[in-house]
Design a protein around this motif. Structure first.
Motif, PDB file in Angstrom:
ATOM      1  N   LEU A  30       0.833  -1.212   0.000  1.00 25.47           N
ATOM      2  CA  LEU A  30       0.000   0.000   0.000  1.00 25.47           C
ATOM      3  C   LEU A  30       0.862   1.254   0.000  1.00 25.47           C
ATOM      4  N   THR A  31       2.003   1.208   0.712  1.00 22.68           N
ATOM      5  CA  THR A  31       2.919   2.352   0.719  1.00 22.68           C
ATOM      6  C   THR A  31       3.476   2.615  -0.676  1.00 22.68           C
ATOM      7  N   VAL A  32       3.851   1.543  -1.381  1.00 20.63           N
ATOM      8  CA  VAL A  32       4.387   1.681  -2.744  1.00 20.63           C
ATOM      9  C   VAL A  32       3.323   2.239  -3.680  1.00 20.63           C
ATOM     10  N   VAL A  33       2.084   1.766  -3.542  1.00 20.56           N
ATOM     11  CA  VAL A  33       0.997   2.225  -4.403  1.00 20.56           C
ATOM     12  C   VAL A  33       0.793   3.730  -4.251  1.00 20.56           C
ATOM     13  N   VAL A  34       0.974   4.242  -3.036  1.00 23.36           N
ATOM     14  CA  VAL A  34       0.835   5.685  -2.802  1.00 23.36           C
ATOM     15  C   VAL A  34       1.934   6.468  -3.515  1.00 23.36           C
TER      16      VAL A  34
ATOM     17  N   LEU B 131      15.602  -8.939 -11.747  1.00 22.21           N
ATOM     18  CA  LEU B 131      14.544  -8.389 -10.902  1.00 22.21           C
ATOM     19  C   LEU B 131      13.747  -9.499 -10.222  1.00 22.21           C
ATOM     20  N   ILE B 132      13.417 -10.531 -10.966  1.00 24.12           N
ATOM     21  CA  ILE B 132      12.648 -11.648 -10.395  1.00 24.12           C
ATOM     22  C   ILE B 132      13.474 -12.397  -9.350  1.00 24.12           C
ATOM     23  N   LEU B 133      14.748 -12.653  -9.664  1.00 27.18           N
ATOM     24  CA  LEU B 133      15.628 -13.331  -8.702  1.00 27.18           C
ATOM     25  C   LEU B 133      15.771 -12.507  -7.426  1.00 27.18           C
ATOM     26  N   SER B 134      15.946 -11.200  -7.599  1.00 25.03           N
ATOM     27  CA  SER B 134      16.065 -10.312  -6.445  1.00 25.03           C
ATOM     28  C   SER B 134      14.802 -10.364  -5.588  1.00 25.03           C
ATOM     29  N   THR B 135      13.649 -10.383  -6.226  1.00 22.13           N
ATOM     30  CA  THR B 135      12.375 -10.428  -5.500  1.00 22.13           C
ATOM     31  C   THR B 135      12.258 -11.691  -4.663  1.00 22.13           C
ATOM     32  N   VAL B 136      12.540 -12.837  -5.280  1.00 22.28           N
ATOM     33  CA  VAL B 136      12.389 -14.115  -4.583  1.00 22.28           C
ATOM     34  C   VAL B 136      13.400 -14.244  -3.439  1.00 22.28           C
ATOM     35  N   VAL B 137      14.673 -13.929  -3.727  1.00 13.12           N
ATOM     36  CA  VAL B 137      15.723 -14.080  -2.713  1.00 13.12           C
ATOM     37  C   VAL B 137      15.494 -13.136  -1.539  1.00 13.12           C
ATOM     38  N   ASN B 138      15.141 -11.874  -1.822  1.00 12.06           N
ATOM     39  CA  ASN B 138      14.894 -10.919  -0.739  1.00 12.06           C
ATOM     40  C   ASN B 138      13.658 -11.282   0.073  1.00 12.06           C
TER      41      ASN B 138
ATOM     42  N   LYS C  16      20.854  -0.518 -10.933  1.00 13.76           N
ATOM     43  CA  LYS C  16      21.585   0.090 -12.036  1.00 13.76           C
ATOM     44  C   LYS C  16      20.670   0.377 -13.218  1.00 13.76           C
ATOM     45  N   ASP C  17      19.518  -0.323 -13.266  1.00  8.14           N
ATOM     46  CA  ASP C  17      18.614  -0.180 -14.405  1.00  8.14           C
ATOM     47  C   ASP C  17      17.207   0.261 -14.024  1.00  8.14           C
ATOM     48  N   LEU C  18      16.774  -0.057 -12.794  1.00  5.64           N
ATOM     49  CA  LEU C  18      15.403   0.211 -12.389  1.00  5.64           C
ATOM     50  C   LEU C  18      15.368   0.955 -11.052  1.00  5.64           C
ATOM     51  N   SER C  19      14.195   1.500 -10.726  1.00  2.00           N
ATOM     52  CA  SER C  19      14.027   2.279  -9.506  1.00  2.00           C
ATOM     53  C   SER C  19      13.842   1.376  -8.284  1.00  2.00           C
ATOM     54  N   GLY C  20      14.177   1.932  -7.112  1.00  2.00           N
ATOM     55  CA  GLY C  20      13.938   1.212  -5.873  1.00  2.00           C
ATOM     56  C   GLY C  20      12.462   0.948  -5.638  1.00  2.00           C
ATOM     57  N   LEU C  21      11.583   1.857  -6.104  1.00  2.00           N
ATOM     58  CA  LEU C  21      10.144   1.649  -5.970  1.00  2.00           C
ATOM     59  C   LEU C  21       9.688   0.427  -6.758  1.00  2.00           C
ATOM     60  N   THR C  22      10.318   0.207  -7.920  1.00  2.00           N
ATOM     61  CA  THR C  22       9.983  -0.966  -8.716  1.00  2.00           C
ATOM     62  C   THR C  22      10.339  -2.244  -7.964  1.00  2.00           C
ATOM     63  N   ILE C  23      11.520  -2.245  -7.318  1.00  2.00           N
ATOM     64  CA  ILE C  23      11.929  -3.401  -6.523  1.00  2.00           C
ATOM     65  C   ILE C  23      10.927  -3.643  -5.400  1.00  2.00           C
TER      66      ILE C  23
ATOM     67  N   LEU D 163       7.798  -2.733  -5.265  1.00  9.75           N
ATOM     68  CA  LEU D 163       6.506  -3.149  -5.806  1.00  9.75           C
ATOM     69  C   LEU D 163       6.478  -4.659  -6.022  1.00  9.75           C
ATOM     70  N   TYR D 164       7.514  -5.181  -6.675  1.00  4.57           N
ATOM     71  CA  TYR D 164       7.579  -6.623  -6.924  1.00  4.57           C
ATOM     72  C   TYR D 164       7.701  -7.394  -5.615  1.00  4.57           C
ATOM     73  N   LEU D 165       8.564  -6.914  -4.712  1.00  4.22           N
ATOM     74  CA  LEU D 165       8.790  -7.608  -3.449  1.00  4.22           C
ATOM     75  C   LEU D 165       7.525  -7.630  -2.595  1.00  4.22           C
TER      76      LEU D 165
END
Length: 334
Positions: free
Chosen positions: A62-66, A86-93, A195-202, A204-206
């Motif tokens: 909800l914070t990311v959506v805002v 991005l997908i690997l980062s999401t799953v591992v984190n 290096k390629d995408l925003s922290g908000l994108t990370i 959002l996926y996470l």
């Protein structure tokens, strides 16, 4: 006079820019320590661990959506490599955060953070070199070593307090250790994605991935508790909000610092959490713990000052090169 005033303002601006990593790290560690205490207090209030993680991820989502409409970041990578990372980062984190926050329900947050922060820098150094080819110089190594020694002393001091059973001791050690083993590649992968995408994108996926998975786990493994006191509800809300802001701040650190430097500076969370353990959970540190905490703070201060100084020198070097590049143009005009 105005020139000197302008020059001073520029120098202050450069100093603040150079201190961006350490300042964001300080904010992240304080918020992370608070979220650990809220996790422990919420669990004491009768809320199961996986349900707390579900509520945490939901709050983060909800914070990311805002924030998304304000910054409009790219939501997908430009090629297959970026999307796979991005997908690997999401799953591992997601796995690392689950293990770390569950450890707060089996041991005092200070103990769990002590084990995590004492082992993660070494793992991150190795993985960061393999994936990102990032190396660490002598002074940061000394700062990391001082902090690790401090964490070890804190752990020994905590071990002297004893535990209720051998099983609890094993769980309280293995969960944070597993969190450290997964957190190290998670930090490196997050830095690679930044290096390629925003922290908000990370985030959002996470948060979206974590919300779905934790919802399934809490209904499969536990009996959710949806009725809670106002105090416990406040702890749960504090957990979600503080962890969300801590993650944003840590992603900001990873955007400007090497993964191992970001992890090592995060060791400051250990003494902060120990102090919060005292205020929230009445856990009183002994003499050995205070010695260890002092070393942790010393190592983190050394690392943070060196990081600021290195960025300051890089900024001066960059300005000098820019000045030299303009000199030929001025000569041509004359």
């Amino acid at each position: 006079m105005a020139f000197h005033s302008f020059k001073e303002r520029v120098m202050i601006s450069h100093d603040l820019q150079a201190a961006k990593g350490p300042l964001l790290n300080l904010l992240s560690t304080i918020l992370m320590a608070l979220s650990a205490e809220f996790m422990a207090l919420s669990n004491i209030g009768g809320i199961p661990g996986f349900q707390l993680l579900f509520l945490l991820r939901l709050t983060q989502f909800l914070t990311v959506v805002v924030f998304l409409p304000c910054f409009c970041p790219k939501l997908v990578g430009e090629n297959m490599r970026q999307n796979v990372t991005l997908i690997l980062s999401t799953v591992v984190n997601a796995v690392a955060n689950t293990l770390m926050y569950l450890s707060f329900t089996h041991a005092a947050p200070g103990i769990a953070f002590g084990i995590v922060q004492g082992t993660t820098p070494l793992f991150t150094t190795c993985i960061g070199f393999i994936i990102l080819n990032e190396t660490v110089t002598l002074i940061p190594c000394c700062g990391i070593l001082i902090s690790v020694v401090g964490v070890v002393l804190v752990g020994i001091g905590m071990g002297h307090q004893g535990v209720d059973s051998t099983q609890k001791l094993v769980v309280s050690i293995l969960l944070p250790l597993a969190a450290a083993l997964t957190r190290a590649p998670g930090m490196v992968l997050s830095r690679a994605v930044l290096k390629d995408l925003s922290g908000l994108t990370i985030m959002l996926y996470l948060s979206s991935f974590g919300t779905v998975v934790q919802c399934i786990l809490t209904h499969s493994i536990e009996t959710p508790v949806w009725t809670m006191s106002a105090q416990t509800a406040g702890y749960v809300a504090g957990l979600g909000l503080s962890q969300s802001l801590a993650t944003l701040a840590m992603l900001g650190v990873l955007d400007v610092e090497k993964a191992v430097i970001a992890v090592a500076m995060g060791t400051l969370v250990v003494p902060i959490t120990i102090l919060l353990d005292y205020f929230f959970l009445s856990k009183v540190p002994g003499l050995l713990k205070w010695v260890g905490l002092s070393l942790v703070v010393l190592g983190t201060v050394v690392l943070s000052i060196y990081t600021w100084w290195k960025h300051r020198q890089d900024e001066k070097h960059k300005k000098l090169l820019e000045k030299l590049d303009f000199l030929p143009l001025l000569d041509d005009e004359n």
